[in-house]
Design a protein around this motif. Structure first.
Motif, PDB file in Angstrom:
ATOM      1  N   LEU A 101       7.153 -29.253 -20.015  1.00  0.00           N
ATOM      2  CA  LEU A 101       6.895 -29.588 -21.404  1.00  0.00           C
ATOM      3  C   LEU A 101       5.676 -30.499 -21.515  1.00  0.00           C
ATOM      4  O   LEU A 101       4.928 -30.453 -22.480  1.00  0.00           O
ATOM      5  N   GLU A 102       5.483 -31.357 -20.514  1.00  0.00           N
ATOM      6  CA  GLU A 102       4.323 -32.231 -20.445  1.00  0.00           C
ATOM      7  C   GLU A 102       3.473 -31.806 -19.256  1.00  0.00           C
ATOM      8  O   GLU A 102       3.955 -31.107 -18.379  1.00  0.00           O
ATOM      9  N   PRO A 103       2.186 -32.185 -19.226  1.00  0.00           N
ATOM     10  CA  PRO A 103       1.312 -31.723 -18.130  1.00  0.00           C
ATOM     11  C   PRO A 103       1.816 -32.183 -16.768  1.00  0.00           C
ATOM     12  O   PRO A 103       1.916 -33.376 -16.499  1.00  0.00           O
ATOM     13  N   ARG A 104       2.151 -31.220 -15.925  1.00  0.00           N
ATOM     14  CA  ARG A 104       2.584 -31.496 -14.551  1.00  0.00           C
ATOM     15  C   ARG A 104       2.008 -30.440 -13.639  1.00  0.00           C
ATOM     16  O   ARG A 104       1.769 -29.299 -14.056  1.00  0.00           O
ATOM     17  N   GLY A 105       1.820 -30.796 -12.384  1.00  0.00           N
ATOM     18  CA  GLY A 105       1.316 -29.828 -11.436  1.00  0.00           C
ATOM     19  C   GLY A 105       1.552 -30.286 -10.014  1.00  0.00           C
ATOM     20  O   GLY A 105       2.008 -31.403  -9.764  1.00  0.00           O
ATOM     21  N   ALA A 106       1.230 -29.405  -9.088  1.00  0.00           N
ATOM     22  CA  ALA A 106       1.290 -29.723  -7.663  1.00  0.00           C
ATOM     23  C   ALA A 106       0.042 -29.137  -7.013  1.00  0.00           C
ATOM     24  O   ALA A 106      -0.638 -28.286  -7.592  1.00  0.00           O
ATOM     25  N   VAL A 107      -0.258 -29.602  -5.813  1.00  0.00           N
ATOM     26  CA  VAL A 107      -1.442 -29.116  -5.099  1.00  0.00           C
ATOM     27  C   VAL A 107      -1.073 -28.802  -3.660  1.00  0.00           C
ATOM     28  O   VAL A 107      -0.113 -29.342  -3.106  1.00  0.00           O
ATOM     29  N   LEU A 108      -1.870 -27.921  -3.069  1.00  0.00           N
ATOM     30  CA  LEU A 108      -1.657 -27.483  -1.695  1.00  0.00           C
ATOM     31  C   LEU A 108      -2.976 -27.625  -0.949  1.00  0.00           C
ATOM     32  O   LEU A 108      -4.036 -27.280  -1.478  1.00  0.00           O
ATOM     33  N   ALA A 109      -2.915 -28.140   0.273  1.00  0.00           N
ATOM     34  CA  ALA A 109      -4.118 -28.278   1.089  1.00  0.00           C
ATOM     35  C   ALA A 109      -3.785 -28.032   2.553  1.00  0.00           C
ATOM     36  O   ALA A 109      -2.810 -28.595   3.066  1.00  0.00           O
ATOM     37  N   ASP A 110      -4.581 -27.196   3.211  1.00  0.00           N
ATOM     38  CA  ASP A 110      -4.448 -26.982   4.646  1.00  0.00           C
ATOM     39  C   ASP A 110      -5.474 -27.860   5.354  1.00  0.00           C
ATOM     40  O   ASP A 110      -6.672 -27.843   5.009  1.00  0.00           O
ATOM     41  N   VAL A 111      -5.008 -28.622   6.331  1.00  0.00           N
ATOM     42  CA  VAL A 111      -5.858 -29.575   7.040  1.00  0.00           C
ATOM     43  C   VAL A 111      -5.808 -29.256   8.533  1.00  0.00           C
ATOM     44  O   VAL A 111      -4.714 -29.161   9.112  1.00  0.00           O
ATOM     45  N   ALA A 112      -6.976 -29.103   9.136  1.00  0.00           N
ATOM     46  CA  ALA A 112      -7.069 -28.872  10.578  1.00  0.00           C
ATOM     47  C   ALA A 112      -7.368 -30.186  11.278  1.00  0.00           C
ATOM     48  O   ALA A 112      -8.181 -30.990  10.804  1.00  0.00           O
ATOM     49  N   HIS A 113      -6.674 -30.391  12.403  1.00  0.00           N
ATOM     50  CA  HIS A 113      -6.891 -31.603  13.189  1.00  0.00           C
ATOM     51  C   HIS A 113      -6.635 -31.250  14.642  1.00  0.00           C
ATOM     52  O   HIS A 113      -5.515 -30.893  15.021  1.00  0.00           O
ATOM     53  N   GLY A 114      -7.676 -31.304  15.466  1.00  0.00           N
ATOM     54  CA  GLY A 114      -7.525 -30.823  16.835  1.00  0.00           C
ATOM     55  C   GLY A 114      -7.271 -29.326  16.826  1.00  0.00           C
ATOM     56  O   GLY A 114      -7.966 -28.565  16.147  1.00  0.00           O
ATOM     57  N   ASN A 115      -6.251 -28.889  17.548  1.00  0.00           N
ATOM     58  CA  ASN A 115      -5.909 -27.469  17.617  1.00  0.00           C
ATOM     59  C   ASN A 115      -4.826 -27.083  16.629  1.00  0.00           C
ATOM     60  O   ASN A 115      -4.287 -25.971  16.715  1.00  0.00           O
ATOM     61  N   HIS A 116      -4.509 -27.960  15.699  1.00  0.00           N
ATOM     62  CA  HIS A 116      -3.388 -27.734  14.804  1.00  0.00           C
ATOM     63  C   HIS A 116      -3.855 -27.633  13.350  1.00  0.00           C
ATOM     64  O   HIS A 116      -4.870 -28.219  12.967  1.00  0.00           O
ATOM     65  N   THR A 117      -3.102 -26.894  12.562  1.00  0.00           N
ATOM     66  CA  THR A 117      -3.301 -26.857  11.117  1.00  0.00           C
ATOM     67  C   THR A 117      -1.991 -27.250  10.454  1.00  0.00           C
ATOM     68  O   THR A 117      -0.909 -26.780  10.845  1.00  0.00           O
TER      69      THR A 117
END
Length: 231
Positions: A101-117
């Motif tokens: 009903l009011e402005p809401r959201g979520a975000v997604l981010a993939d982050v690589a560090h060394g050999n891992h994501t």
């Protein structure tokens, strides 16, 4: 790999003294030693949303901003922003639209560090329990549809005071909750509004609520943090 991720409702950089002081927020993240920061309330709420953290300050503290803003002045999506620095590299980011009903959201981010994501999900959910439950279902579905399949760490201000609320139950069906102390209000924490949920494959080495004098003054929430270790 050792990566420290903070989640922080920065209350538009307005502290306990009623003053907007962006420098305090960035100093708190430095105290934590965060490599990645998931922020809530990082933009002004009404009109043309504008970042409350100036670009020159972010640069001075070594932060790169994920491109999530709805305009050139905004830092995030409905106030949700992702910052990365040091050895962390942003490889993908996306917004998640939540029913509200009011402005809401979520975000997604993939982050690589060394050999891992690592896939990070940051959210700021509704004050209404009915809408929170709908929002978590939408968020879980959006994460499942996202490309690739790295292990997820979900953090944010879930606005849930009750341990057994339906929104938290929905999240717990997908990920294990990392038990954290209360983080709100910052001066005398009573509520566990800020929470973290991790994929079973992640090695959570440590986690906590950052409760220094500076953190108690900088926002109405204390930041939470999680350290992920790997080989």
């Amino acid at each position: 790999m050792s990566l420290t991720i903070a989640s922080y409702n920065i209350h538009k950089a307005v502290g306990a003294d009623g003053r907007r002081v962006p420098q305090r927020i960035l100093d708190v993240l430095d105290e934590i030693g965060a490599d990645v920061a998931l922020l809530q309330e990082a933009d002004t709420r009404f009109g043309v949303r504008t970042s409350v953290l100036p670009a020159e300050l972010l640069h001075a503290h070594g932060w790169q901003v994920a491109p999530l803003g709805t305009n050139a002045q905004a830092l995030g999506w409905h106030g949700n922003a992702v910052l990365v620095r040091r050895g962390a590299a942003l490889t993908h980011s996306a917004t998640i639209t939540l029913p509200a009903l009011e402005p809401r959201g979520a975000v997604l981010a993939d982050v690589a560090h060394g050999n891992h994501t690592l896939r990070l999900v940051g959210a700021h959910l509704d004050l209404s329990g009915f809408w929170r439950a709908r929002q978590t279902r939408a968020m879980v579905a959006a994460v499942a549809r996202a490309p690739a399949n790295p292990p997820e760490l979900v953090m944010g201000d879930f606005n849930e005071w009750r341990a057994g609320g339906p929104a938290l139950a929905e999240l717990a069906r997908q990920w294990r909750e990392i038990r954290l102390p209360a983080s709100f209000p910052a001066r005398l924490p009573l509520g566990r509004l800020d929470r973290a949920f991790a994929h079973a494959a992640l090695n959570v080495a440590d986690a906590g609520v950052h409760a220094t004098a500076l953190a108690r003054a900088a926002s109405d929430h204390l930041p939470i943090w999680v350290r992920i270790d790997g080989d």
